[in-house]
Scaffold this motif. Structure first.
Motif, mmCIF file in Angstrom:
data_model
loop_
_atom_site.group_PDB
_atom_site.id
_atom_site.type_symbol
_atom_site.label_atom_id
_atom_site.label_comp_id
_atom_site.label_asym_id
_atom_site.label_seq_id
_atom_site.Cartn_x
_atom_site.Cartn_y
_atom_site.Cartn_z
ATOM 1 N N GLU A 279 52.350 54.874 26.633
ATOM 2 C CA GLU A 279 52.066 55.321 25.269
ATOM 3 C C GLU A 279 50.627 55.021 24.868
ATOM 4 O O GLU A 279 50.032 55.758 24.084
ATOM 5 C CB GLU A 279 53.035 54.653 24.285
ATOM 6 N N ASP A 280 50.083 53.935 25.389
ATOM 7 C CA ASP A 280 48.705 53.562 25.094
ATOM 8 C C ASP A 280 47.777 54.299 26.051
ATOM 9 O O ASP A 280 47.630 53.929 27.209
ATOM 10 C CB ASP A 280 48.524 52.048 25.230
ATOM 11 N N GLN A 281 47.140 55.368 25.554
ATOM 12 C CA GLN A 281 46.296 56.191 26.401
ATOM 13 C C GLN A 281 44.959 55.540 26.723
ATOM 14 O O GLN A 281 44.215 56.030 27.580
ATOM 15 C CB GLN A 281 46.059 57.546 25.727
ATOM 16 N N THR A 282 44.639 54.449 26.033
ATOM 17 C CA THR A 282 43.359 53.799 26.268
ATOM 18 C C THR A 282 43.451 52.671 27.286
ATOM 19 O O THR A 282 42.433 52.118 27.703
ATOM 20 C CB THR A 282 42.812 53.217 24.949
ATOM 21 N N LYS A 283 44.652 52.314 27.682
ATOM 22 C CA LYS A 283 44.846 51.222 28.629
ATOM 23 C C LYS A 283 44.318 51.627 29.998
ATOM 24 O O LYS A 283 44.712 52.648 30.561
ATOM 25 C CB LYS A 283 46.330 50.867 28.735
ATOM 26 N N GLN A 284 43.421 50.831 30.536
ATOM 27 C CA GLN A 284 42.858 51.122 31.845
ATOM 28 C C GLN A 284 43.785 50.606 32.936
ATOM 29 O O GLN A 284 44.293 49.485 32.864
ATOM 30 C CB GLN A 284 41.479 50.487 31.986
ATOM 31 N N VAL A 285 44.006 51.437 33.940
ATOM 32 C CA VAL A 285 44.900 51.099 35.046
ATOM 33 C C VAL A 285 44.152 51.303 36.358
ATOM 34 O O VAL A 285 43.465 52.310 36.540
ATOM 35 C CB VAL A 285 46.165 51.978 35.049
ATOM 36 N N VAL A 286 44.287 50.353 37.261
ATOM 37 C CA VAL A 286 43.707 50.500 38.599
ATOM 38 C C VAL A 286 44.854 50.607 39.594
ATOM 39 O O VAL A 286 45.791 49.798 39.560
ATOM 40 C CB VAL A 286 42.800 49.313 38.966
ATOM 41 N N CYS A 287 44.803 51.607 40.463
ATOM 42 C CA CYS A 287 45.887 51.878 41.405
ATOM 43 C C CYS A 287 45.460 51.615 42.846
ATOM 44 O O CYS A 287 44.304 51.866 43.220
ATOM 45 C CB CYS A 287 46.340 53.337 41.283
ATOM 46 N N TYR A 288 46.412 51.126 43.621
ATOM 47 C CA TYR A 288 46.180 50.869 45.041
ATOM 48 C C TYR A 288 47.368 51.379 45.844
ATOM 49 O O TYR A 288 48.482 51.481 45.335
ATOM 50 C CB TYR A 288 46.001 49.369 45.312
ATOM 51 N N GLU A 289 47.101 51.681 47.120
ATOM 52 C CA GLU A 289 48.152 52.064 48.058
ATOM 53 C C GLU A 289 48.146 51.050 49.193
ATOM 54 O O GLU A 289 47.091 50.748 49.747
ATOM 55 C CB GLU A 289 47.895 53.467 48.602
ATOM 56 N N THR A 290 49.321 50.519 49.520
ATOM 57 C CA THR A 290 49.378 49.471 50.542
ATOM 58 C C THR A 290 50.628 49.593 51.407
ATOM 59 O O THR A 290 51.591 50.263 51.056
ATOM 60 C CB THR A 290 49.406 48.058 49.916
ATOM 61 N N CYS A 291 50.574 48.879 52.518
ATOM 62 C CA CYS A 291 51.749 48.483 53.281
ATOM 63 C C CYS A 291 51.723 46.970 53.284
ATOM 64 O O CYS A 291 50.754 46.360 53.762
ATOM 65 C CB CYS A 291 51.700 49.038 54.705
ATOM 66 N N ALA A 292 52.740 46.331 52.744
ATOM 67 C CA ALA A 292 52.725 44.879 52.554
ATOM 68 C C ALA A 292 52.609 44.122 53.865
ATOM 69 O O ALA A 292 52.167 42.962 53.878
ATOM 70 C CB ALA A 292 53.982 44.426 51.804
ATOM 71 N N TYR A 293 52.996 44.738 54.992
ATOM 72 C CA TYR A 293 52.909 44.070 56.286
ATOM 73 C C TYR A 293 51.514 44.151 56.893
ATOM 74 O O TYR A 293 51.213 43.449 57.855
ATOM 75 C CB TYR A 293 53.904 44.674 57.280
ATOM 76 N N ASP A 294 50.668 45.014 56.343
ATOM 77 C CA ASP A 294 49.333 45.233 56.880
ATOM 78 C C ASP A 294 48.350 44.306 56.177
ATOM 79 O O ASP A 294 47.969 44.540 55.030
ATOM 80 C CB ASP A 294 48.919 46.697 56.688
ATOM 81 N N GLU A 295 47.947 43.252 56.864
ATOM 82 C CA GLU A 295 47.100 42.235 56.230
ATOM 83 C C GLU A 295 45.783 42.813 55.736
ATOM 84 O O GLU A 295 45.297 42.439 54.654
ATOM 85 C CB GLU A 295 46.836 41.097 57.219
ATOM 86 N N GLU A 296 45.175 43.707 56.490
ATOM 87 C CA GLU A 296 43.883 44.253 56.089
ATOM 88 C C GLU A 296 43.994 45.089 54.814
ATOM 89 O O GLU A 296 43.122 45.023 53.941
ATOM 90 C CB GLU A 296 43.283 45.089 57.227
ATOM 91 N N GLN A 297 45.056 45.895 54.708
ATOM 92 C CA GLN A 297 45.247 46.683 53.493
ATOM 93 C C GLN A 297 45.454 45.785 52.279
ATOM 94 O O GLN A 297 44.888 46.015 51.209
ATOM 95 C CB GLN A 297 46.448 47.620 53.648
ATOM 96 N N VAL A 298 46.288 44.764 52.450
ATOM 97 C CA VAL A 298 46.569 43.855 51.339
ATOM 98 C C VAL A 298 45.314 43.081 50.962
ATOM 99 O O VAL A 298 45.004 42.897 49.777
ATOM 100 C CB VAL A 298 47.713 42.891 51.718
ATOM 101 N N LYS A 299 44.576 42.631 51.951
ATOM 102 C CA LYS A 299 43.357 41.878 51.684
ATOM 103 C C LYS A 299 42.352 42.725 50.908
ATOM 104 O O LYS A 299 41.747 42.254 49.927
ATOM 105 C CB LYS A 299 42.737 41.410 53.000
ATOM 106 N N LYS A 300 42.160 43.965 51.318
ATOM 107 C CA LYS A 300 41.212 44.845 50.637
ATOM 108 C C LYS A 300 41.621 45.062 49.185
ATOM 109 O O LYS A 300 40.801 44.958 48.260
ATOM 110 C CB LYS A 300 41.123 46.189 51.362
ATOM 111 N N ALA A 301 42.909 45.347 48.965
ATOM 112 C CA ALA A 301 43.385 45.613 47.613
ATOM 113 C C ALA A 301 43.243 44.384 46.723
ATOM 114 O O ALA A 301 42.724 44.467 45.598
ATOM 115 C CB ALA A 301 44.828 46.096 47.645
ATOM 116 N N PHE A 302 43.680 43.245 47.218
ATOM 117 C CA PHE A 302 43.702 42.068 46.350
ATOM 118 C C PHE A 302 42.344 41.384 46.225
ATOM 119 O O PHE A 302 42.090 40.722 45.213
ATOM 120 C CB PHE A 302 44.803 41.104 46.792
ATOM 121 N N ASN A 303 41.443 41.552 47.175
ATOM 122 C CA ASN A 303 40.077 41.108 46.946
ATOM 123 C C ASN A 303 39.483 41.840 45.754
ATOM 124 O O ASN A 303 38.796 41.244 44.907
ATOM 125 C CB ASN A 303 39.217 41.347 48.191
ATOM 126 N N GLU A 304 39.763 43.141 45.660
ATOM 127 C CA GLU A 304 39.273 43.922 44.531
ATOM 128 C C GLU A 304 39.986 43.531 43.236
ATOM 129 O O GLU A 304 39.373 43.438 42.175
ATOM 130 C CB GLU A 304 39.445 45.411 44.820
#
Length: 358
Positions: free
Chosen positions: A319-344
């Motif tokens: 409902e709040d159109q001003t709320k900023q959202v950041v989206c990521y795509e991951t596979c929880a078993y893939d350490e490199e994907q998780v590391k990249k997403a959560f470092n950001e």
């Protein structure tokens, strides 16, 4: 409608002043059951937290034995297994042995006879086919990893690997908390909190919402054709969307000042599914199968276009159109994907905190 944006990154030690060095940032993990939220949480513990303790490994070994035995029991009890019609006496004896096992998740063990019985059953093509067919119902797909490793995990000297601990099925009950330190952020401390995603656990969430720097809402991309674990008549992705809408709108006063991150998890499973099956059965009223599936000529197009479609279904709920959202795509078993997403994610939380109006 809300929109996904790129993370604000680029923080290093020089970006942090003395007021930031000792500050705690609280991060709340939310998501429906089966989203992989708790696997992500454990992955972060392995990478940035205290790591897996001897007690974690001991608990995992017991959980894994129960997971393997109970999954095989589910397969044997399925009417498609055809227990009463089995003609091979060895296979029938093995199935009978597993069916007869009694006990709780604390005392099921992979002794020599049990392991041999499960191994024989897992060698049968019809058992593997039934497992592949039913795994989305029981959310036990990772058990294939353990079925393929029976000699190792049944050894008296079995020491669970990090990957074993990540892949075991362990729904979160109650509230779990861990501390994450990021040396490159000069000792900034992140206090991460994971709460149960099953429906009977959600009433506990409201007590966790206050004073969080960020909300990480985890979604299973592959859930579009899966039933909810607790209610087989409810589509799991629909439940995740409904839960997100209710949480972000009805309870929004608790985290007006919290950063919001959507983590679209299980991308690996989604990639395998979406090239063969569209989202029509999940979104019959809004999905244009011709544009999102039939006219797309490459697998890569099907994956990317349909992920964007799913993302928009969540963002449309805000409902709040001003709320900023950041989206990521991951596979929880893939350490490199998780590391990249959560470092950001970690860097963005600190950056927004520093630039927020006082």
């Amino acid at each position: 409608m809300g929109s996904c944006c790129e993370a604000e990154t680029g923080l290093d030690d020089n970006d942090l002043d003395d007021t930031t060095k000792t500050k705690d940032y609280k991060i709340l993990f939310l998501g429906s059951g089966g989203s992989g939220k708790s696997t992500l949480f454990r992955q972060l513990k392995k990478m940035y937290g205290s790591g897996f303790t001897p007690q974690d490994k001991k608990s995992a070994a017991s959980d894994i034995a129960s997971f393997v035995i109970e999954t095989m029991q589910l397969l044997i009890d399925d009417e498609k297994f055809g227990f009463d019609d089995l003609e091979d006496e060895d296979i029938k004896a093995a199935a009978k042995r597993i069916k007869s096992l009694a006990g709780t998740s604390q005392n099921l063990t992979l002794d020599t006879v049990t392991t041999a019985s499960i191994k024989l059953l897992w060698q049968q093509p019809n058992v593997k086919a039934l497992f592949n067919e039913t795994s989305k119902l029981y959310l036990n797909g990772p058990c294939a990893h353990f079925f393929d490793s029976l000699d190792r995990i049944s050894s008296p000297n079995y020491d669970p690997t990090d990957n074993d601990i990540l892949m075991r099925r362990q729904p979160t009950v109650g509230v779990n908390e861990q501390i994450i330190l990021k040396p490159e952020l000069d000792g900034v401390r992140f206090r991460t909190v994971d709460v149960g995603g099953q429906r009977n656990e959600r009433k506990k969430w409201i007590h966790q919402f206050e004073n969080f720097s960020a909300i990480v809402y985890v979604i299973s991309l592959s859930a579009f054709d899966e039933p909810l674990f607790e209610y087989e008549t409810v589509n799991s992705l629909h439940d995740a969307i409904d839960l997100f809408r209710d949480t972000i709108n009805n309870d929004s006063h608790w985290f007006n000042n919290s950063s919001l991150f959507l983590v679209f998890n299980k991308k690996d499973l989604f990639q395998r599914k979406i090239v063969h099956k569209s989202l029509l059965s999940c979104f019959a009223d809004s999905y244009d199968e011709e544009n999102y599936f039939e006219q797309l000529t490459t697998d890569e197009q099907k994956v990317s276009e349909n992920i964007e479609f799913i993302k928009q279904q969540f963002l449309n709920q805000m409902e709040d159109q001003t709320k900023q959202v950041v989206c990521y795509e991951t596979c929880a078993y893939d350490e490199e994907q998780v590391k990249k997403a959560f470092n950001e994610i970690f860097s963005t939380i600190v950056q927004r905190s520093r630039t927020a109006p006082v």
